[in-house]
Design a protein around this motif. Structure first.
Motif, PDB file in Angstrom:
ATOM      1  N   ARG A  33    -105.533-154.350  62.026  1.00 38.06           N
ATOM      2  CA  ARG A  33    -104.269-153.828  61.529  1.00 38.06           C
ATOM      3  C   ARG A  33    -104.155-153.888  60.000  1.00 38.06           C
ATOM      4  NH1 ARG A  33     -99.162-156.134  64.444  1.00 38.06           N
ATOM      5  NH2 ARG A  33     -98.385-154.030  63.973  1.00 38.06           N
ATOM      6  N   MET A  34    -105.147-154.439  59.325  1.00 44.69           N
ATOM      7  CA  MET A  34    -105.007-154.673  57.893  1.00 44.69           C
ATOM      8  C   MET A  34    -104.855-153.382  57.096  1.00 44.69           C
ATOM      9  SD  MET A  34    -104.553-156.435  55.266  1.00 44.69           S
ATOM     10  CE  MET A  34    -104.786-158.160  55.709  1.00 44.69           C
ATOM     11  N   ALA A  35    -105.661-152.377  57.375  1.00 51.56           N
ATOM     12  CA  ALA A  35    -105.545-151.124  56.629  1.00 51.56           C
ATOM     13  C   ALA A  35    -104.152-150.527  56.801  1.00 51.56           C
ATOM     14  CB  ALA A  35    -106.616-150.139  57.085  1.00 51.56           C
ATOM     15  N   ALA A  36    -103.660-150.518  58.027  1.00 57.30           N
ATOM     16  CA  ALA A  36    -102.317-149.975  58.278  1.00 57.30           C
ATOM     17  C   ALA A  36    -101.251-150.813  57.585  1.00 57.30           C
ATOM     18  CB  ALA A  36    -102.055-149.924  59.785  1.00 57.30           C
ATOM     19  N   PHE A  37    -101.448-152.134  57.551  1.00 59.38           N
ATOM     20  CA  PHE A  37    -100.478-152.994  56.862  1.00 59.38           C
ATOM     21  C   PHE A  37    -100.403-152.642  55.385  1.00 59.38           C
ATOM     22  CE2 PHE A  37     -99.689-156.644  54.149  1.00 59.38           C
ATOM     23  CZ  PHE A  37     -98.430-157.032  54.591  1.00 59.38           C
ATOM     24  N   VAL A  38    -101.551-152.496  54.732  1.00 59.84           N
ATOM     25  CA  VAL A  38    -101.550-152.181  53.301  1.00 59.84           C
ATOM     26  C   VAL A  38    -100.878-150.837  53.049  1.00 59.84           C
ATOM     27  CG1 VAL A  38    -103.044-151.649  51.333  1.00 59.84           C
ATOM     28  CG2 VAL A  38    -103.574-153.602  52.812  1.00 59.84           C
ATOM     29  N   GLU A  39    -101.191-149.853  53.866  1.00 59.13           N
ATOM     30  CA  GLU A  39    -100.586-148.534  53.684  1.00 59.13           C
ATOM     31  C   GLU A  39     -99.080-148.568  53.898  1.00 59.13           C
ATOM     32  OE1 GLU A  39    -104.324-145.602  54.793  1.00 59.13           O
ATOM     33  OE2 GLU A  39    -102.957-146.205  56.398  1.00 59.13           O
ATOM     34  N   HIS A  40     -98.616-149.485  54.726  1.00 55.33           N
ATOM     35  CA  HIS A  40     -97.174-149.637  54.962  1.00 55.33           C
ATOM     36  C   HIS A  40     -96.517-150.486  53.876  1.00 55.33           C
ATOM     37  CE1 HIS A  40     -93.405-150.422  57.146  1.00 55.33           C
ATOM     38  NE2 HIS A  40     -93.581-151.699  56.819  1.00 55.33           N
ATOM     39  N   ALA A  41     -97.147-151.588  53.509  1.00 58.11           N
ATOM     40  CA  ALA A  41     -96.493-152.568  52.646  1.00 58.11           C
ATOM     41  C   ALA A  41     -96.425-152.133  51.184  1.00 58.11           C
ATOM     42  CB  ALA A  41     -97.224-153.913  52.746  1.00 58.11           C
ATOM     43  N   VAL A  42     -97.454-151.462  50.683  1.00 68.30           N
ATOM     44  CA  VAL A  42     -97.466-151.085  49.259  1.00 68.30           C
ATOM     45  C   VAL A  42     -96.261-150.220  48.895  1.00 68.30           C
ATOM     46  CG1 VAL A  42     -98.683-149.689  47.534  1.00 68.30           C
ATOM     47  CG2 VAL A  42     -99.924-151.432  48.842  1.00 68.30           C
ATOM     48  N   PRO A  43     -96.006-149.098  49.578  1.00 67.33           N
ATOM     49  CA  PRO A  43     -94.824-148.301  49.219  1.00 67.33           C
ATOM     50  C   PRO A  43     -93.506-149.017  49.501  1.00 67.33           C
ATOM     51  CG  PRO A  43     -95.899-147.390  51.174  1.00 67.33           C
ATOM     52  CD  PRO A  43     -96.813-148.421  50.625  1.00 67.33           C
ATOM     53  N   GLU A  44     -93.477-149.874  50.534  1.00 67.79           N
ATOM     54  CA  GLU A  44     -92.255-150.632  50.837  1.00 67.79           C
ATOM     55  C   GLU A  44     -91.877-151.535  49.672  1.00 67.79           C
ATOM     56  OE1 GLU A  44     -90.215-151.541  53.911  1.00 67.79           O
ATOM     57  OE2 GLU A  44     -90.600-149.407  54.204  1.00 67.79           O
ATOM     58  N   VAL A  45     -92.840-152.254  49.145  1.00 67.70           N
ATOM     59  CA  VAL A  45     -92.579-153.181  48.042  1.00 67.70           C
ATOM     60  C   VAL A  45     -92.195-152.425  46.774  1.00 67.70           C
ATOM     61  CG1 VAL A  45     -93.648-154.875  46.503  1.00 67.70           C
ATOM     62  CG2 VAL A  45     -94.041-155.015  48.967  1.00 67.70           C
ATOM     63  N   GLU A  46     -92.951-151.380  46.462  1.00 65.96           N
ATOM     64  CA  GLU A  46     -92.686-150.642  45.229  1.00 65.96           C
ATOM     65  C   GLU A  46     -91.343-149.929  45.264  1.00 65.96           C
ATOM     66  OE1 GLU A  46     -97.350-149.816  43.923  1.00 65.96           O
ATOM     67  OE2 GLU A  46     -96.139-148.175  44.742  1.00 65.96           O
ATOM     68  N   ALA A  47     -90.913-149.488  46.448  1.00 63.49           N
ATOM     69  CA  ALA A  47     -89.615-148.827  46.563  1.00 63.49           C
ATOM     70  C   ALA A  47     -88.470-149.830  46.412  1.00 63.49           C
ATOM     71  CB  ALA A  47     -89.518-148.098  47.901  1.00 63.49           C
ATOM     72  N   ARG A  48     -88.637-151.011  46.958  1.00 64.21           N
ATOM     73  CA  ARG A  48     -87.563-152.005  46.925  1.00 64.21           C
ATOM     74  C   ARG A  48     -87.432-152.655  45.547  1.00 64.21           C
ATOM     75  NH1 ARG A  48     -84.850-155.934  50.886  1.00 64.21           N
ATOM     76  NH2 ARG A  48     -85.314-154.273  52.355  1.00 64.21           N
ATOM     77  N   PHE A  49     -88.548-152.855  44.856  1.00 63.69           N
ATOM     78  CA  PHE A  49     -88.529-153.552  43.570  1.00 63.69           C
ATOM     79  C   PHE A  49     -89.007-152.587  42.481  1.00 63.69           C
ATOM     80  CE2 PHE A  49     -89.155-156.662  46.937  1.00 63.69           C
ATOM     81  CZ  PHE A  49     -88.099-157.539  46.690  1.00 63.69           C
ATOM     82  N   SER A  50     -88.044-151.937  41.862  1.00 65.34           N
ATOM     83  CA  SER A  50     -88.307-150.859  40.913  1.00 65.34           C
ATOM     84  C   SER A  50     -89.194-151.332  39.757  1.00 65.34           C
ATOM     85  CB  SER A  50     -86.986-150.334  40.356  1.00 65.34           C
ATOM     86  OG  SER A  50     -87.205-149.310  39.415  1.00 65.34           O
ATOM     87  N   GLY A  51     -90.173-150.489  39.428  1.00 61.54           N
ATOM     88  CA  GLY A  51     -91.040-150.765  38.291  1.00 61.54           C
ATOM     89  C   GLY A  51     -92.244-151.626  38.603  1.00 61.54           C
ATOM     90  N   THR A  52     -92.328-152.176  39.803  1.00 57.33           N
ATOM     91  CA  THR A  52     -93.471-153.019  40.165  1.00 57.33           C
ATOM     92  C   THR A  52     -94.642-152.151  40.624  1.00 57.33           C
ATOM     93  OG1 THR A  52     -92.743-153.280  42.466  1.00 57.33           O
ATOM     94  CG2 THR A  52     -91.971-154.923  40.856  1.00 57.33           C
ATOM     95  N   ARG A  53     -95.810-152.783  40.652  1.00 54.40           N
ATOM     96  CA  ARG A  53     -97.006-152.123  41.168  1.00 54.40           C
ATOM     97  C   ARG A  53     -97.668-153.068  42.154  1.00 54.40           C
ATOM     98  NH1 ARG A  53    -100.371-147.878  39.359  1.00 54.40           N
ATOM     99  NH2 ARG A  53    -101.891-147.486  41.021  1.00 54.40           N
ATOM    100  N   ALA A  54     -97.834-152.636  43.398  1.00 52.02           N
ATOM    101  CA  ALA A  54     -98.462-153.464  44.424  1.00 52.02           C
ATOM    102  C   ALA A  54     -99.920-153.047  44.600  1.00 52.02           C
ATOM    103  CB  ALA A  54     -97.719-153.342  45.748  1.00 52.02           C
ATOM    104  N   VAL A  55    -100.803-154.028  44.588  1.00 51.49           N
ATOM    105  CA  VAL A  55    -102.225-153.755  44.790  1.00 51.49           C
ATOM    106  C   VAL A  55    -102.767-154.747  45.820  1.00 51.49           C
ATOM    107  CG1 VAL A  55    -102.600-152.803  42.491  1.00 51.49           C
ATOM    108  CG2 VAL A  55    -102.898-155.245  42.862  1.00 51.49           C
ATOM    109  N   ALA A  56    -103.698-154.275  46.619  1.00 46.72           N
ATOM    110  CA  ALA A  56    -104.330-155.129  47.629  1.00 46.72           C
ATOM    111  C   ALA A  56    -105.838-155.011  47.478  1.00 46.72           C
ATOM    112  CB  ALA A  56    -103.898-154.710  49.032  1.00 46.72           C
ATOM    113  N   PHE A  57    -106.523-156.137  47.464  1.00 43.78           N
ATOM    114  CA  PHE A  57    -107.975-156.121  47.346  1.00 43.78           C
ATOM    115  C   PHE A  57    -108.543-157.321  48.101  1.00 43.78           C
ATOM    116  CE2 PHE A  57    -106.437-158.715  43.869  1.00 43.78           C
ATOM    117  CZ  PHE A  57    -107.317-159.784  43.821  1.00 43.78           C
TER     118      PHE A  57
END
Length: 482
Positions: free
Chosen positions: A358-382
């Motif tokens: 589920r990790m790939a799906a989690f990243v694809e879900h979580a990155v836009p969720e975080v960036e939308a909620r907290f304006s100006g932030t950038r979420a990266v996963a590696f």
């Protein structure tokens, strides 16, 4: 604390000038964590040279009710080896206990004291044509004791498991000074609980690890390192499955790197170059390893893997390291992500895991969720996609003041990320431990039954609450403490 002057005099007499100091200049470097997030004060710095000295010191601390903060290389990521600001705790450094007691080439085992630096262990094993199958970016400072206490992971977990899988036997000192010794490894032992497992991953809250028997493997006959450019992390997941099906036991590492992280590293390292000419949204770093006599087949295997991946539309471009120097350059790009991000500005770092599939799906879900909620932030996963573990970092808006932002919006971001991870059935700590950074979050989100069990173990082994107070788990409500 009972009679601090008497305690200090007795500790100084026990450990001598090399093993005990209250000099602020000598102590200063060990009072701040590696990330610079936590700074504390300490009563003194103790550096025992043997298990016997650790045992005697622990008995002395128990008698005087002096809290103890065990410390290895001070390279932890969660503030687990930093004292609080009370100035009442003793920092117990294991750095002087740095002997590799034995390396048994036939048994493929090493007995190491807690202060042995990981890179030193790698070099000693290599001299015997063996290897220790765990590595990470901080190998030049991380110590065996700290790696065990945090159950460290690294880039080879995909094939070999975490530190827990490498520990065959353990020696540690408990809160009352008694020595727990299971250094002699047994393939089968059914005498009840496997008690060494309690100390592994306990972050110094149940005992002080002083030595371990570690498993070694035969030296590698050769390796091939590949770098692939991809369109999405879902493609990376499909590429992982493709490689697992065709490379089997030869695949030792599979790391994913987003375009933003690679760009940050290229800006940070003046001589670094991208392995590929074009732009790609995601990158995968893959390592294939063969034992003695098996290395000759690796280049053909790598070519076949990539050829089939191109045909399946999994990769946009790819290259194979031409030599060992280029392979190391590829890994340097991966290992430099955290310092490169730190140079950009403040960030909230999250070491999380969800089920591997589920990790790939989690990243694809979580990155836009975080960036939308907290304006100006950038979420990266590696990180370690094959282990279901990524480092999910949220970079602050441009110009955010370091320190102030982390203590304000940063805390809200971490809570949000941890809620997402929990909703996806994951863990808020995959390999960096809980320390003081995530203790409250563990209490908030952890399973109540599991938390009660952990508190019960803590109460049984450390009834005075002297071992690494404020980290991982507190004593049960109403229990004794210092």
């Amino acid at each position: 604390m009972r009679d601090p002057d008497s305690f200090l005099a007795a500790a100084a007499d026990l450990l001598g000038q090399r093993g005990f100091t209250r000099d602020p200049e000598l102590m200063d470097a060990w009072l701040t964590d590696w990330r610079g997030r936590y700074t504390g004060r300490a009563l003194a710095l103790a550096s025992p040279a043997s298990t016997a000295e650790v045992s005697a010191l622990m008995r002395l601390c128990a008698r005087h009710r002096v809290p103890i903060v065990p410390q290895g290389g001070n390279s932890g990521m969660s503030g687990g080896a930093t004292p609080d600001d009370s100035g009442q705790a003793l920092v117990l450094s294991l750095r002087r206990m740095d002997a590799i007691r034995t390396i048994d080439r036939d048994a493929r085992q090493a007995v190491c004291e807690a202060g042995v630096v990981l890179q030193t262990l790698h070099e000693a094993a290599a001299a015997e044509r063996l290897r220790f199958p765990l590595t990470l970016g901080g190998k030049g400072s991380a110590t065996v004791g700290g790696l065990i206490a945090t159950n460290a992971g690294g880039t080879q977990v995909l094939r070999h498991g975490t530190m827990r899988a490498q520990v065959l036997g353990l020696e540690g000192v408990l809160a009352d000074g008694s020595v727990f010794d299971t250094l002699t490894p047994l393939k089968k032992d059914n005498r009840g609980f496997d008690l060494k497992q309690l100390l592994i991953g306990s972050e110094g809250t149940l005992g002080v690890i002083t030595a371990a028997t570690l498993r070694l493997l035969p030296e590698i006959g050769g390796r091939v390192v590949l770098w692939a450019g991809l369109n999405s992390i879902s493609d990376a997941r499909r590429l992982l499955l493709h490689c697992e099906a065709r490379a089997g036991g030869e695949m030792e590492g599979f790391e994913v790197i987003p375009a933003h992280s690679l760009a940050a590293v290229l800006d940070h390292l003046p001589d670094a170059r991208s392995p590929l000419a074009g732009d790609h949204r995601w990158h995968a770093l893959i390592e294939l390893v063969g034992g003695p006599g098996e290395a000759d087949r690796l280049p053909a295997l790598a070519e076949s893997l990539l050829g089939q991946a191109f045909e399946a539309g999994l990769v946009e471009d790819a290259t194979i390291a031409a030599n060992e120097a280029q392979a190391e350059q590829f890994w340097l790009l991966r290992d430099s992500i955290s310092p490169a991000e730190r140079a950009i500005g403040p960030a909230m770092q999250h070491d999380i895991s969800v089920p591997v599939d589920r990790m790939a799906a989690f990243v694809e879900h979580a990155v836009p969720e975080v960036e939308a909620r907290f304006s100006g932030t950038r979420a990266v996963a590696f990180g370690h996609l094959g282990d279901g573990n990524v480092h999910f970092h949220v970079l602050a808006p441009q110009g955010a003041p370091r320190g102030e932002w982390e203590d304000g919006e940063g805390k809200a971001i971490s809570s949000f990320v941890h809620d997402l991870v929990t909703d996806w059935g994951g863990s808020i700590s995959a390999e960096h431990g809980i320390g003081q950074m995530k203790r409250d979050e563990l209490e908030r989100l952890g399973d109540p039954v599991a938390m009660a069990m952990m508190r019960s173990v803590k109460q049984a082994l450390d009834p005075q609450g002297l071992l690494n107070p404020g980290k991982l788990v507190a004593l049960a409500p109403g229990a004794s403490s210092n």
